[in-house]
Scaffold this motif. Sequence first.
Motif, PDB file in Angstrom:
ATOM      1  N   PRO A 234      38.870  49.441 -56.927  1.00  0.00           N
ATOM      2  CA  PRO A 234      40.322  49.213 -56.784  1.00  0.00           C
ATOM      3  C   PRO A 234      40.784  47.987 -57.575  1.00  0.00           C
ATOM      4  O   PRO A 234      41.832  48.005 -58.203  1.00  0.00           O
ATOM      5  N   TYR A 235      39.969  46.938 -57.563  1.00  0.00           N
ATOM      6  CA  TYR A 235      40.327  45.718 -58.276  1.00  0.00           C
ATOM      7  C   TYR A 235      40.295  45.960 -59.784  1.00  0.00           C
ATOM      8  O   TYR A 235      41.242  45.641 -60.505  1.00  0.00           O
ATOM      9  N   MET A 236      39.196  46.539 -60.272  1.00  0.00           N
ATOM     10  CA  MET A 236      39.033  46.713 -61.723  1.00  0.00           C
ATOM     11  C   MET A 236      40.057  47.686 -62.288  1.00  0.00           C
ATOM     12  O   MET A 236      40.593  47.479 -63.360  1.00  0.00           O
ATOM     13  N   LYS A 237      40.317  48.763 -61.565  1.00  0.00           N
ATOM     14  CA  LYS A 237      41.199  49.762 -62.164  1.00  0.00           C
ATOM     15  C   LYS A 237      42.644  49.285 -62.244  1.00  0.00           C
ATOM     16  O   LYS A 237      43.391  49.738 -63.104  1.00  0.00           O
ATOM     17  N   HIS A 238      43.004  48.338 -61.414  1.00  0.00           N
ATOM     18  CA  HIS A 238      44.371  47.816 -61.480  1.00  0.00           C
ATOM     19  C   HIS A 238      44.488  46.539 -62.302  1.00  0.00           C
ATOM     20  O   HIS A 238      45.592  46.135 -62.658  1.00  0.00           O
ATOM     21  N   THR A 239      43.363  45.871 -62.597  1.00  0.00           N
ATOM     22  CA  THR A 239      43.457  44.633 -63.374  1.00  0.00           C
ATOM     23  C   THR A 239      43.045  44.825 -64.830  1.00  0.00           C
ATOM     24  O   THR A 239      43.230  43.924 -65.654  1.00  0.00           O
ATOM     25  N   GLY A 240      42.451  45.966 -65.179  1.00  0.00           N
ATOM     26  CA  GLY A 240      42.363  46.328 -66.591  1.00  0.00           C
ATOM     27  C   GLY A 240      41.119  45.959 -67.360  1.00  0.00           C
ATOM     28  O   GLY A 240      41.148  45.965 -68.584  1.00  0.00           O
ATOM     29  N   GLY A 241      40.014  45.691 -66.695  1.00  0.00           N
ATOM     30  CA  GLY A 241      38.795  45.322 -67.429  1.00  0.00           C
ATOM     31  C   GLY A 241      37.888  46.496 -67.764  1.00  0.00           C
ATOM     32  O   GLY A 241      36.672  46.337 -67.865  1.00  0.00           O
ATOM     33  N   ALA A 242      38.480  47.691 -67.975  1.00  0.00           N
ATOM     34  CA  ALA A 242      37.660  48.904 -68.161  1.00  0.00           C
ATOM     35  C   ALA A 242      36.909  48.919 -69.490  1.00  0.00           C
ATOM     36  O   ALA A 242      37.372  48.377 -70.491  1.00  0.00           O
ATOM     37  N   MET A 243      35.763  49.575 -69.503  1.00  0.00           N
ATOM     38  CA  MET A 243      34.993  49.783 -70.736  1.00  0.00           C
ATOM     39  C   MET A 243      35.627  50.912 -71.540  1.00  0.00           C
ATOM     40  O   MET A 243      36.085  51.909 -70.971  1.00  0.00           O
ATOM     41  N   SER A 244      35.627  50.782 -72.871  1.00  0.00           N
ATOM     42  CA  SER A 244      36.179  51.857 -73.698  1.00  0.00           C
ATOM     43  C   SER A 244      35.148  52.978 -73.827  1.00  0.00           C
ATOM     44  O   SER A 244      33.937  52.735 -73.783  1.00  0.00           O
ATOM     45  N   PRO A 245      35.615  54.242 -73.971  1.00  0.00           N
ATOM     46  CA  PRO A 245      34.682  55.367 -74.110  1.00  0.00           C
ATOM     47  C   PRO A 245      33.749  55.214 -75.315  1.00  0.00           C
ATOM     48  O   PRO A 245      32.578  55.575 -75.230  1.00  0.00           O
ATOM     49  N   PHE A 246      34.249  54.645 -76.391  1.00  0.00           N
ATOM     50  CA  PHE A 246      33.373  54.474 -77.556  1.00  0.00           C
ATOM     51  C   PHE A 246      32.247  53.497 -77.234  1.00  0.00           C
ATOM     52  O   PHE A 246      31.078  53.732 -77.536  1.00  0.00           O
ATOM     53  N   THR A 247      32.615  52.385 -76.577  1.00  0.00           N
ATOM     54  CA  THR A 247      31.589  51.414 -76.166  1.00  0.00           C
ATOM     55  C   THR A 247      30.579  52.069 -75.229  1.00  0.00           C
ATOM     56  O   THR A 247      29.378  51.857 -75.354  1.00  0.00           O
ATOM     57  N   ALA A 248      31.075  52.873 -74.289  1.00  0.00           N
ATOM     58  CA  ALA A 248      30.171  53.527 -73.336  1.00  0.00           C
ATOM     59  C   ALA A 248      29.156  54.394 -74.079  1.00  0.00           C
ATOM     60  O   ALA A 248      27.979  54.459 -73.715  1.00  0.00           O
ATOM     61  N   TRP A 249      29.609  55.051 -75.139  1.00  0.00           N
ATOM     62  CA  TRP A 249      28.705  55.896 -75.924  1.00  0.00           C
ATOM     63  C   TRP A 249      27.640  55.047 -76.630  1.00  0.00           C
ATOM     64  O   TRP A 249      26.460  55.373 -76.611  1.00  0.00           O
ATOM     65  N   VAL A 250      28.053  53.916 -77.198  1.00  0.00           N
ATOM     66  CA  VAL A 250      27.087  53.014 -77.849  1.00  0.00           C
ATOM     67  C   VAL A 250      26.042  52.563 -76.820  1.00  0.00           C
ATOM     68  O   VAL A 250      24.839  52.551 -77.083  1.00  0.00           O
TER      69      VAL A 250
END
Length: 395
Positions: A234-250
């Motif tokens: 809940p904290y992360m999804k509303h404060t915006g520190g998500a990993m990008s899909p491209f980074t996740a693939w790397v």
Amino acid sequence: MSSKWHPRTAAVHGGTRRSQYGEVSEAIFLTQGFVYDSAEAAAQRFEAAGEDEFIYARYGNPTVAMFEERIAMLEGAEDGFATASGMAAVSGALTSMLKAGDRVVSARALFGSCLYVLEEVLTRYGVEVEFVDGTDLDAWRAAITPDTRAVFFESISNPTLEVIDIAAVSELAHAVGATVLVDNVFATPVFSDAIAQGADVVIYSATKHIDGQGRALGGIILGTQEFIRKTVEPYMKHTGGAMSPFTAWVMLKGLETLDLRVRAQAATAAELADALHGHDALARVIYPGHAQHAQNALVQRQMGGSGGTVLSLDLAGGQEAAFAFLNALTIPIISNNLGDAKSILTHPATTTHQRLPQDQKDALGITPGLVRMSVGLEASADLLADVLQALEKVQ
Ligand SMILES: *Cc1c(COP(=O)(O)O)cnc(C)c1O
């Protein structure tokens, strides 16, 4: 998917989600949003998203979910939340669970940005933070009072490579109901069993060994499903520190070779430490895997005997010698990342730990002659020859 897989199998197959095309290499779902079949379906998903239902990439994304599941499996954690950087993971894990009036006890030997979050940010919001010498169990015992809410430390400290006893500190913390958060970057998922040792939350900067080739910033918070989904998400999804899909693939592809890379790097680090011990130009060689490291018994117990991929060398001639040594090397590069395929050296006193006042540098053993060496994948004979020729130039 089997939870009985060994880490190396989980690192290759864990979390895989194949599209209808049956691709071998994981797909990069480079999309920020997702289409709903109907207005009702959208309403339904916002009310309760199912396991494979995504809403918005700040909340989750199929490629990011693959990375989260794969590393959670490999680490033996119930769940994980991937973040934009290691610091987003450290600050997110702490701020999502703490509130004004809470007390945190932390080891004092910390990565500069971790120190900033604890010392400058959390305290600004009314969290009380006490720092202790992480290798001193009596100091932990005295500081972990019944009102302590969280305990934070790096399992191997940077750059002096002190090892903290995860099991012993966790026992003290759990006795008062505190949550144990371990920044496990230097131990890597390969050599650490932090959750089995007692850690409640394990944090990695994926920028380091997990990518391992200096390409992308990323991080992960691992813990129980309850902690990750009810507190962190809940904290992360509303404060915006998500990993990008491209980074996740790397990072996903990095996990596939993590074990091989890290073991090879650690074997070379151990060889270098052995060969350099007692060299005239060096006042100290610090490597947790070396028999003469002050905590070698703990390293045997906690890290399966390996000392990891980083060693620190203290040049007897101080800063002048340290700079001359760095400048004389021809293979390793001067940079401040670690865990990379390329060997990397840095002079902590003037770079990563420059901001620290002298008394703190002294307390942490960050001397003018100290250089940190992250050992890469080069041939160990080439690295040793290069280090020896550079040391000769210094003398
Ligand atoms: C690098 C590092 C971090 C921060 O990670 P980033 O990915 O650079 O944000 C945190 N803790 C430790 C121990 C690190 O080495």
